[in-house]
Design an enzyme around this catalytic site. Sequence first.
Site, PDB file in Angstrom:
ATOM      1  N   CYS A  88      25.685  13.770 -28.470  1.00 35.29           N
ATOM      2  CA  CYS A  88      24.497  13.070 -28.980  1.00 35.29           C
ATOM      3  C   CYS A  88      24.827  11.886 -29.881  1.00 35.29           C
ATOM      4  O   CYS A  88      23.955  11.053 -30.138  1.00 35.29           O
ATOM      5  CB  CYS A  88      23.603  14.048 -29.745  1.00 35.29           C
ATOM      6  SG  CYS A  88      23.129  15.489 -28.785  1.00 35.29           S
ATOM      7  N   HIS A 379      14.682  11.995 -26.286  1.00 38.21           N
ATOM      8  CA  HIS A 379      16.081  12.006 -26.749  1.00 38.21           C
ATOM      9  C   HIS A 379      17.034  11.805 -25.570  1.00 38.21           C
ATOM     10  O   HIS A 379      17.662  12.755 -25.105  1.00 38.21           O
ATOM     11  CB  HIS A 379      16.343  13.340 -27.448  1.00 38.21           C
ATOM     12  CG  HIS A 379      17.720  13.528 -27.991  1.00 38.21           C
ATOM     13  ND1 HIS A 379      18.594  12.496 -28.254  1.00 38.21           N
ATOM     14  CD2 HIS A 379      18.401  14.666 -28.330  1.00 38.21           C
ATOM     15  CE1 HIS A 379      19.738  12.984 -28.728  1.00 38.21           C
ATOM     16  NE2 HIS A 379      19.638  14.297 -28.771  1.00 38.21           N
ATOM     17  N   CYS A 409      22.517  15.328 -35.419  1.00 41.31           N
ATOM     18  CA  CYS A 409      23.391  16.459 -35.089  1.00 41.31           C
ATOM     19  C   CYS A 409      23.996  16.214 -33.718  1.00 41.31           C
ATOM     20  O   CYS A 409      23.462  15.449 -32.909  1.00 41.31           O
ATOM     21  CB  CYS A 409      22.621  17.773 -35.130  1.00 41.31           C
ATOM     22  SG  CYS A 409      21.275  17.905 -33.928  1.00 41.31           S
TER      23      CYS A 409
END
Length: 422
Positions: A88, A379, A409
Amino acid sequence: MEKIVVIDGLRSPIAKAYGKLNNIQAEELGSIIAKELVLRSGIDYKEFDEVIIGNVAQPTHAANIARVIAIKAGFPISTPAYTVHRNCASGMQSISSAIEKIHSKQGELYLVGGVESMSNIPLLHTQAFKNILTEISNTKSIKEKLKILTKLKLQDLKPVIGLISGLTDPISGKIMGKTAENLANEFKIDRQTQDLYALNSHLKAQKAIENKIFEEEIHPIISKNGSIFEDDGVRLNQTLEALGKLRTIFDANGTVTAGNSSQVSDGASMLIICSESKAKELNLEPLGYIKDYAYAGLEPDKMGLGPLYATHKLFNRSKITLKDIDLIELNEAFASQVLANLEAFKSIEFANKHFEGKVLGEINNEILNVNGGAIALGHPVGMSGTRIVLHLLKELKRRNLKTGLATLCVGGGQGASFLLEV
């Protein structure tokens, strides 16, 4: 060391996976945004030292997707490019990789970014089916090929969903949603609190769209599925009642639902960054500055606390505190994950156990994700890091504020935090 300047940035609208950007592959989406950003900047392609792009899914048909994006976007063949992957935080890794090159005098001007087409993450064959296909390909006789086919079982044909395997931590064996349930349990965050956080994310994003906040950073995408001008994941007029009807998806007795989790999405975001001296040489007006950054590791099954760990590291090195921060973008992987960070940031007990008693402090909700986050917007995992950096710089400037924290995160048990200034 020279200041690191962000000249400008641009992103695509974020589309729900399997929707309006379904027919556009990641390299095409990335090249559209990269080309438009460079053209808007007025900078000659030849001035760029390199192109660095973050991507998680790593499409097999476009190996080293950064190079493919660079060529499609119009960069000369002589401009090198490479792809980075930190789950991510891949978009953020593109930024920090360029910063390291600037500081080590390997270059001065870079196109960086992140892209993800989660719609096009492929289905995979089972190992048993692959073994049979290999046997068949190594056999010339039709009779032998047919004999090998008799070994095939129906269960061997069940596809492995690449998206799910990519979002499952190989160390703990837990899908990311289970790690969100872990944090909900540890910090005693109930379902209604998570749903309320998700509701506010949608309401803030809806208000931002109505006020045309995102228009400055979005370049529309035209596709066979229709034109898309704005993020399409925001549920207009969302209610707690609607969120409350959704079933839990990771644990039958849990609290995490599709409604209080980030959306699976497609999108691309690009930035132009350079040394301050290069900006002055080319007479470029800065959007803002990247003051510092930090990455940190933690337990994979509690990966959602990555912002806490990375921000501790960043603040210790930069000698700043939360009181110095005007706005925060904390990527919303899950509502429980954001809420767990809010609790852990101010927890003396947690600080005593993990950070030698150093407490970061309480985050003011009024400065957190002021225009909504990934629960509402989506996302696209390789893109989100650059999106929140771009949006935070734009919002700081819009509000005439100075300092921001962009943090997220990272699947696998990491966190990333960037200190920004305008």
